[in-house]
Write a protein that holds these residues in place. Structure first.
Motif, mmCIF file in Angstrom:
data_model
loop_
_atom_site.group_PDB
_atom_site.id
_atom_site.type_symbol
_atom_site.label_atom_id
_atom_site.label_comp_id
_atom_site.label_asym_id
_atom_site.label_seq_id
_atom_site.Cartn_x
_atom_site.Cartn_y
_atom_site.Cartn_z
ATOM 1 N N LYS B 7 0.624 -1.023 0.460
ATOM 2 C CA LYS B 7 0.275 0.237 -0.296
ATOM 3 C C LYS B 7 0.782 1.379 -0.225
ATOM 4 C CE LYS B 7 -3.653 2.233 2.229
ATOM 5 N NZ LYS B 7 -4.785 1.639 3.659
ATOM 6 N N THR B 8 2.263 0.999 0.802
ATOM 7 C CA THR B 8 2.930 2.264 0.886
ATOM 8 C C THR B 8 3.707 2.622 -0.058
ATOM 9 O OG1 THR B 8 3.209 1.366 3.390
ATOM 10 C CG2 THR B 8 4.893 2.926 2.023
ATOM 11 N N GLY B 11 1.291 3.893 -2.736
ATOM 12 C CA GLY B 11 0.672 5.387 -3.274
ATOM 13 C C GLY B 11 1.929 6.407 -2.915
ATOM 14 N N GLU B 14 1.625 6.592 -6.968
ATOM 15 C CA GLU B 14 0.374 7.250 -7.098
ATOM 16 C C GLU B 14 0.393 9.143 -7.059
ATOM 17 O OE1 GLU B 14 -1.872 6.424 -8.905
ATOM 18 O OE2 GLU B 14 -1.161 4.571 -9.277
ATOM 19 N N ILE B 15 0.794 9.218 -5.762
ATOM 20 C CA ILE B 15 0.978 10.561 -5.658
ATOM 21 C C ILE B 15 2.681 10.945 -6.281
ATOM 22 C CG2 ILE B 15 2.574 12.416 -4.225
ATOM 23 C CD1 ILE B 15 0.885 10.429 -1.938
ATOM 24 N N ARG B 17 2.721 9.797 -9.041
ATOM 25 C CA ARG B 17 2.320 10.211 -10.217
ATOM 26 C C ARG B 17 1.204 11.436 -11.179
ATOM 27 N NH1 ARG B 17 -1.636 7.127 -13.642
ATOM 28 N NH2 ARG B 17 -2.420 6.092 -12.280
ATOM 29 N N GLY B 18 0.910 11.854 -9.715
ATOM 30 C CA GLY B 18 -0.348 12.875 -8.996
ATOM 31 C C GLY B 18 0.817 14.035 -9.584
ATOM 32 N N MET B 19 1.598 14.229 -9.093
ATOM 33 C CA MET B 19 2.538 15.157 -8.924
ATOM 34 C C MET B 19 3.206 15.374 -10.219
ATOM 35 S SD MET B 19 4.324 15.344 -5.203
ATOM 36 C CE MET B 19 5.450 16.644 -5.050
ATOM 37 N N THR B 21 1.610 14.851 -13.096
ATOM 38 C CA THR B 21 0.911 15.528 -14.221
ATOM 39 C C THR B 21 0.543 16.780 -13.750
ATOM 40 O OG1 THR B 21 -0.064 13.334 -13.471
ATOM 41 C CG2 THR B 21 -1.045 15.066 -15.084
ATOM 42 N N ILE B 22 0.808 17.298 -12.724
ATOM 43 C CA ILE B 22 0.533 18.573 -11.949
ATOM 44 C C ILE B 22 1.625 19.767 -12.392
ATOM 45 C CG2 ILE B 22 1.028 20.382 -10.223
ATOM 46 C CD1 ILE B 22 -1.630 18.904 -9.434
ATOM 47 N N MET B 23 2.972 18.989 -12.893
ATOM 48 C CA MET B 23 4.143 19.478 -13.026
ATOM 49 C C MET B 23 3.970 20.031 -14.017
ATOM 50 S SD MET B 23 6.199 21.817 -12.177
ATOM 51 C CE MET B 23 7.645 21.165 -11.134
ATOM 52 N N LYS B 24 3.037 19.225 -14.997
ATOM 53 C CA LYS B 24 3.053 19.169 -16.145
ATOM 54 C C LYS B 24 2.432 20.821 -16.803
ATOM 55 C CE LYS B 24 2.131 14.620 -18.226
ATOM 56 N NZ LYS B 24 0.833 14.533 -18.577
ATOM 57 N N HIS B 25 1.400 20.742 -16.207
ATOM 58 C CA HIS B 25 1.237 22.422 -16.216
ATOM 59 C C HIS B 25 1.659 23.653 -15.864
ATOM 60 C CE1 HIS B 25 -2.470 19.434 -15.299
ATOM 61 N NE2 HIS B 25 -2.768 20.429 -15.708
ATOM 62 N N PHE B 26 2.542 23.581 -15.313
ATOM 63 C CA PHE B 26 3.814 24.258 -14.910
ATOM 64 C C PHE B 26 4.767 24.933 -16.154
ATOM 65 C CE2 PHE B 26 7.780 26.711 -12.890
ATOM 66 C CZ PHE B 26 6.730 26.550 -11.994
ATOM 67 N N TYR C 135 -8.062 23.379 -13.236
ATOM 68 C CA TYR C 135 -7.938 22.835 -14.648
ATOM 69 C C TYR C 135 -9.409 22.380 -15.343
ATOM 70 C CZ TYR C 135 -3.825 21.320 -13.207
ATOM 71 O OH TYR C 135 -2.510 21.796 -12.418
ATOM 72 N N ALA C 193 -5.004 11.129 -13.471
ATOM 73 C CA ALA C 193 -4.208 10.460 -12.495
ATOM 74 C C ALA C 193 -3.651 11.236 -11.746
ATOM 75 C CB ALA C 193 -2.954 11.166 -13.498
ATOM 76 N N ILE C 194 -4.211 12.209 -11.169
ATOM 77 C CA ILE C 194 -4.363 13.301 -9.978
ATOM 78 C C ILE C 194 -4.949 12.249 -9.211
ATOM 79 C CG2 ILE C 194 -4.602 14.881 -8.928
ATOM 80 C CD1 ILE C 194 -4.068 16.514 -11.808
ATOM 81 N N PRO C 199 -3.758 7.755 -2.823
ATOM 82 C CA PRO C 199 -4.078 7.172 -1.444
ATOM 83 C C PRO C 199 -5.069 8.184 -0.642
ATOM 84 C CG PRO C 199 -1.657 8.261 -1.429
ATOM 85 C CD PRO C 199 -2.363 7.946 -2.891
ATOM 86 N N TRP D 52 1.393 29.163 -11.080
ATOM 87 C CA TRP D 52 1.881 28.945 -12.609
ATOM 88 C C TRP D 52 1.603 27.378 -12.613
ATOM 89 C CZ3 TRP D 52 6.923 31.359 -11.724
ATOM 90 C CH2 TRP D 52 6.835 31.888 -11.920
ATOM 91 N N TRP D 321 4.726 22.573 -4.683
ATOM 92 C CA TRP D 321 4.362 21.872 -5.389
ATOM 93 C C TRP D 321 2.964 21.024 -4.245
ATOM 94 C CZ3 TRP D 321 8.344 18.044 -8.133
ATOM 95 C CH2 TRP D 321 7.780 17.609 -8.929
ATOM 96 N N THR D 325 -1.123 19.388 -4.965
ATOM 97 C CA THR D 325 -1.426 18.599 -5.782
ATOM 98 C C THR D 325 -2.329 17.585 -4.760
ATOM 99 O OG1 THR D 325 1.319 18.144 -6.539
ATOM 100 C CG2 THR D 325 -0.877 16.427 -6.551
#
Lengths: 154, 160, 399, 363
Positions: B7-8, B11, B14-15, B17-19, B21-26, C135, C193-194, C199, D52, D321, D325
């Protein structure tokens, strides 16, 4: 298929069949005293299974009130309208909120806007309008003479 | 124990991956429209403040039929006063008042108007300090012939 | 002194959430009884946004009332106009041309996506994540811009009319819409994805606010909320009111009935809606407006079955005059699957130009009613995520 | 340094007693100035980065590219009306922001920003830092209680619970550093890490770094641990009732704590002001050009400052960051995470580092 063409039910619950509405929904008229039993029957019987109360509303028909129950069966995908005609002087009917929990707020709303009393209702108070509102706005003879509410032009 | 480790790890993945994806928007261009300097592009069908058109000779296009009053959902929003010219027997519009502060911009009046005399403009910045200044009388509503022609052209182009 | 002791023994605390609270999605007031951080009792107070839409109908003609119903739910105005139009059309036996039905379907499905997108943003804002809100607004903006080009307004469209729609698509609209349909799924992948396996999101939403099948049906919960509990109730499939039977899509279901299931159902529904729109844009009778125009010059046949000038390609059966529009005596209920659930419009007509009685059945009304059941015995921090997951729009509750 | 200061005052014909009295105040004045400057820049940086990340532009109206936006905000806060509700406990309500703010300021004095730039160099610096940083919670609890607002009270209580449960893994994670460096003096901890990138503490105590990083986010109430001021349920938590300068103090304390926590992490794990090479960059590059020892010293000083700032801002960017998120945890999950996950990890880390220390040094 849903089957409410059972004559035995008609006699037992004193149902009167009315014309279908324009969108082809069956309408039956129920006596106010028999409403609770009819609703319970329609919900519980395995041939009908109207397991959802879509809406409940009142209509002011000038000489009498009508309370209209929209039932819906998710199993047979069928709509049914129950109509109850109420005397205009003492509009009172039994609450069906023990059968359909959804009726609780709908009945409060009908009480709020029409002044129809639902006996055995857990909490029959105004819901949409403020508690100190005077009168029942959706009655056709309602006149707003509460001067606090008069709109000051511009 | 094994479950917790799995799980860790998932987790953390996934975090991450999410981060990412957020960074892409930067690095993406911002979508902000810096409003007072840059105005949005309004489509020709946009329903802004109402206005009255005039004919090319400067006379009112409105014939005073009061159709718009009848379809307007807000009671007394449009107020028209007409009188009959004793010589030509024509209806003269004397007063034409719209309370823009109460208008809901539904466009019913512009659709019903038989002469296309009442139209929606592109104007949407209608904030003001008092309700009175939002009541537009006939003088404030009427556009000059040039502007009217421009608006007519625009609407016709759209209809085509 | 006795009273002082009594008060100090008393364990629970009354807390008043709303009507002005940053995340009640409007003006809802909840009187909560807390024991520590556990919610013991809830009493919702509604009516702060009551505008008397049902009373207003009695003093307006059908055409005057039409723009008002957009405002019942400002996030998906098309559905309410559609419900009113369908009710009136079934009383007046007005036939709607197919092209108009397709335009209705496309706009309604786009509106469903826009509404779900906004829900997604605000739901995650309730959970504490800020970025997805921006978004989703970016994506919603694209849909809203399309609506603005089509109808002239961004939220209060007033676009449908009895017997059809008011205007055809402008030039190039269909191409833009198809582009958008192709672009959108990638963006949904980004949200997933986000969010989907994050978790913290899983911890916060799974096993909270569980809505069982029976409870949901008993309270009249509809739409994605009940589909997340495993009830296959989708009027688009079962009642096929528009031209939904001509498109191919599947009903999205989940079984667990918790907040996470509601999220999953809505995200899948957005993808399904995109599929519906894509199919409809291809199947629309008469094709694109450009094509229609070119053909109209040459085609003067006026035959009913003609692809370009027949009944199917019209926008409305006939030009209805708003000044003289009347419905015959009768009553009808139009039920529509909106973004939030079943909208029912019960219309009673007495033969005059004004509706005799209109009753709006709104899905959010039931959703607020069930809230006390869902949040009972859950921590106070879960109040807003559970409430947010029900997708309640307060103007719709109060009408 | 004092001699120089006294000489300057002597030239200005002031008695020496003034020099003696004011000498002690100067570091604090400098620290306060540094703190305000850091916070103002940090707030701007956060707003810009968040903008940003969310495809916006961020503040861009006041000054070039919105650079003066935070100054404008600070001035606005200064001039704002100081609202105090009738029901509040006036004394505690006023004193609470000060209690929240003061400890953070002292921590600034304890930090070695460069080799010589350290206001208070004491033997138990690390110990004092954590003793002081937990004091901030007292201010928050007081603020929550004295506001006489239920949201504030809930926010204050949550903050107390959070601080208590996150302090423990935090301290145990830091304990491994004390084991590695053999000292509690912050300067010595840094000196123990000299010798380039691979002698930094992050390598033997990586788990400790993760634990400390997570705990410090929780300690300064940032996303995903921002429960005390969770705006979706508690409006604004403990500072709901605050306005004007008192609110500004809370704000200042929060961001100052965020900055100083990053400085602390880089000091403990990332070699503080030390460069990631064996030698100072300026020595490598300029040794043969500049022969003057004094200029060289200044250059090294500046370089040390640069390395610390670079490390700190990398961490800060990471925190921002993460804020962009992640959603927020629930109160009970937050506790569970600390006690069931972080605390065992911290112990594992302590044991591992001890073993490594033993293996390397052999005693």
């Amino acid at each position: 298929m849903s089957n409410i063409n059972n004559l035995a039910i008609d006699e037992k619950y004193e149902i009167k069949r009315l014309d279908k509405t324009s969108d082809n929904t069956e309408v039956i008229e129920v006596k106010a005293e028999k409403l609770f039993e009819t609703a319970t029957y329609l919900k519980m019987n395995k041939d009908t299974q109207f397991n959802m109360l879509i809406s409940l509303c009142g209509v002011d028909k000038l000489e009498h009130f009508e309370v209209i129950y929209h039932l819906y069966s998710t199993i047979f995908n069928k709509k049914l309208i129950l109509k109850v005609i109420l005397n205009k002087n003492t509009p009172e009917i039994e609450s069906i909120s023990p059968v359909y929990s959804a009726a609780n707020w709908h009945e409060r709303e009908t009480y709020d806007l029409f002044g129809i009393k639902f006996s055995n209702h857990p909490e029959l108070t105004r819901i949409l309008l403020p508690t100190d509102w005077k009168g029942y706005p959706l009655r056709k003879n309602y006149v707003n003479n509460d001067e606090r509410l008069s709109w000051n032009q511009r | 124990m094994k479950n917790a480790v799995n799980k860790t790890i998932s987790g953390i993945i996934e975090i991450a991956r999410g981060m990412a994806t957020i960074m892409k928007h930067f690095f993406r261009p911002s979508i902000t429209l810096e409003y007072p300097e840059k105005k949005p592009d309004l489509p020709p069908r946009f329903r802004g403040r109402l206005a009255l058109l005039t004919n090319s000779d400067g006379t009112d296009a409105c014939i005073g039929c009061k159709s718009c009053v009848k379809v307007c959902p807000c009671v007394d929003l449009i107020q028209i006063e007409t009188s009959k010219d004793p010589e030509t027997k024509k209806i003269v519009v004397e007063q034409f008042t719209i309370d823009i502060g109460r208008c809901i911009f539904c466009g019913n009046c512009t659709e019903i108007c038989p002469k296309n005399a009442i139209v929606s403009t592109d104007e949407f910045e209608l904030a003001d300090y008092s309700r009175e200044s939002l009541v537009f009388d006939k003088k404030a509503l009427t556009l000059d012939p040039e502007k009217s022609q421009r608006l007519r052209d625009k609407k016709e182009k759209e209809v085509k | 002194m006795n009273k002082l002791i009594e008060n100090s023994i008393k364990k629970d605390m009354l807390i008043n959430v709303g009507p002005q609270h940053p995340s009640t999605h409007g003006v809802l007031r909840l009187i909560l009884t807390l024991e520590g951080e556990i919610i013991k009792d809830t009493k919702p107070v509604i009516g702060y946004l009551h505008r008397g839409k049902e009373k207003l109908a009695e003093s307006r003609t059908y055409f005057q009332y039409l723009p008002m119903v957009d405002r019942v739910d400002y996030l998906s105005g098309f559905f309410y106009q559609a419900a009113l139009c369908y009710a009136a059309e079934s009383i007046g036996e007005i036939k709607v041309p197919k092209r108009a039905e397709y335009i209705r379907l496309i706009t309604m499905e786009f509106n469903r996506i826009a509404s779900h997108l906004l829900w997604l943003g605000s739901f995650l804002l309730d959970l504490g994540a800020t970025s997805p809100l921006f978004y989703v607004f970016r994506e919603r903006e694209k849909i809203i811009t399309l609506f603005e080009e089509l109808t002239g307004q961004r939220m209060m469209y007033n676009f449908y009319t009895y017997g059809g729609v008011k205007k055809d698509f402008p030039e190039g609209w269909i191409a833009k819409a198809i582009d958008l349909c192709k672009e959108m799924p990638k963006l949904f992948d980004e949200y997933e994805a986000i969010i989907t396996k994050n978790p913290i999101v899983l911890e916060r939403t799974q096993k909270t606010g569980i809505l069982s099948k029976e409870l949901g049906l008993n309270y009249g919960i509809t739409g994605p909320n009940i589909r997340a509990s495993g009830v296959n109730l989708d009027l688009r499939k079962s009642n096929t009111y528009s031209v939904y039977n001509e498109t191919d899509f599947k009903t999205c279901l989940a079984q667990s009935g918790d907040s996470y299931a509601r999220y999953i159902v809505r995200v899948q529904e957005m993808r399904e809606s995109l599929k519906i729109v894509e199919q409809a844009l291809k199947q629309i009778p008469g094709g694109t407006p450009e094509k229609l125009k070119v053909k109209k010059v040459n085609c003067n046949c006026n035959r009913e079955e003609c692809e370009y000038c027949g009944f199917d390609s019209k926008l409305a059966e006939k030009k209805i005059n708003p000044m003289t529009f009347k419905l015959p005596i009768g009553e009808a209920t139009a039920m529509i699957e909106s973004a939030r659930g079943i909208i029912a419009c019960y219309l009673v007509s007495d033969g005059t130009a004004k509706p005799y009685r209109i009753k709006w059945r709104t899905p959010s009304f039931s959703a607020v009613q069930i809230l006390p059941e869902l949040i009972k015995n859950s921590p106070y921090s879960d109040l807003m995520p559970i409430f947010g997951s029900l997708d309640v729009v307060l103007p719709e509750v109060d009408r | 340094m004092y001699d120089l200061y006294a000489k300057i005052l002597n030239i200005l014909r002031l008695p020496e007693i003034i020099a003696q009295l004011t000498w002690a105040v100067i570091p604090f004045a400098c620290i306060a100035a540094l703190m305000v400057f850091v916070v103002i820049f940090l707030v701007l940086m956060e707003r810009k980065f968040l903008a940003w990340l969310t495809v916006r532009k961020g503040p861009n109206r006041v000054g070039p590219n919105g650079f003066l936006q935070t100054f404008a905000d600070a001035i606005k806060l200064l001039f704002k009306e100081d609202i105090m509700s009738e029901e509040t406990n006036k004394l505690l309500f006023t004193i609470a922001p000060v209690i929240a703010f003061a400890p953070v300021m002292i921590i600034y004095g304890l930090m070695p920003f460069t080799e010589h730039l350290i206001a208070i160099n004491i033997a138990v610096g690390l110990f004092l830092v954590f003793a002081l940083s937990s004091l901030t919670t007292v201010g928050i609890v007081l603020a929550g209680w004295s506001s006489n607002n239920k949201y504030s009270l809930l926010g204050g209580m949550r903050s107390a619970a959070q601080a208590i449960s996150y302090e423990i893994p935090l301290v145990i994670a830091v304990l491994s550093i004390a084991v590695l460096a053999g000292s509690l003096n912050l300067k010595e901890i840094v000196t123990a890490q000299s010798g380039g990138l691979f002698s930094w503490n992050i390598f033997p105590a990586f788990i400790g770094f993760i634990v400390l990083f997570i705990c410090s986010i929780a300690e300064v109430n940032r996303v995903p641990f921002d429960l005390p001021e969770a705006e979706s349920e508690l409006v604004s938590g403990y500072n709901t009732e605050y306005s004007g300068m008192k609110f500004a103090l809370f704000f200042l304390a929060e961001y100052a704590a965020l900055f100083i926590m990053s400085v602390l992490i880089s000091t403990l794990f990332l070699g503080g002001y030390l460069p990631p090479f064996n030698d100072y960059l300026s020595i490598i590059l300029l040794d043969n050009i500049i022969k003057n020892q004094a200029i060289m010293d200044i250059l090294i000083h500046l370089e040390q400052g640069f390395w610390l700032v670079a490390k700190t801002y990398t961490l800060l960017f990471l925190i921002i960051w993460i804020r962009g998120t992640l959603p927020r945890l629930r109160a009970d999950q937050l506790m569970g995470f600390s006690w069931k996950f972080l605390l065992p990890l911290a112990f594992i880390n302590l044991i591992l580092t001890s073993i490594i220390k033993l293996a390397i040094q052999g005693y």
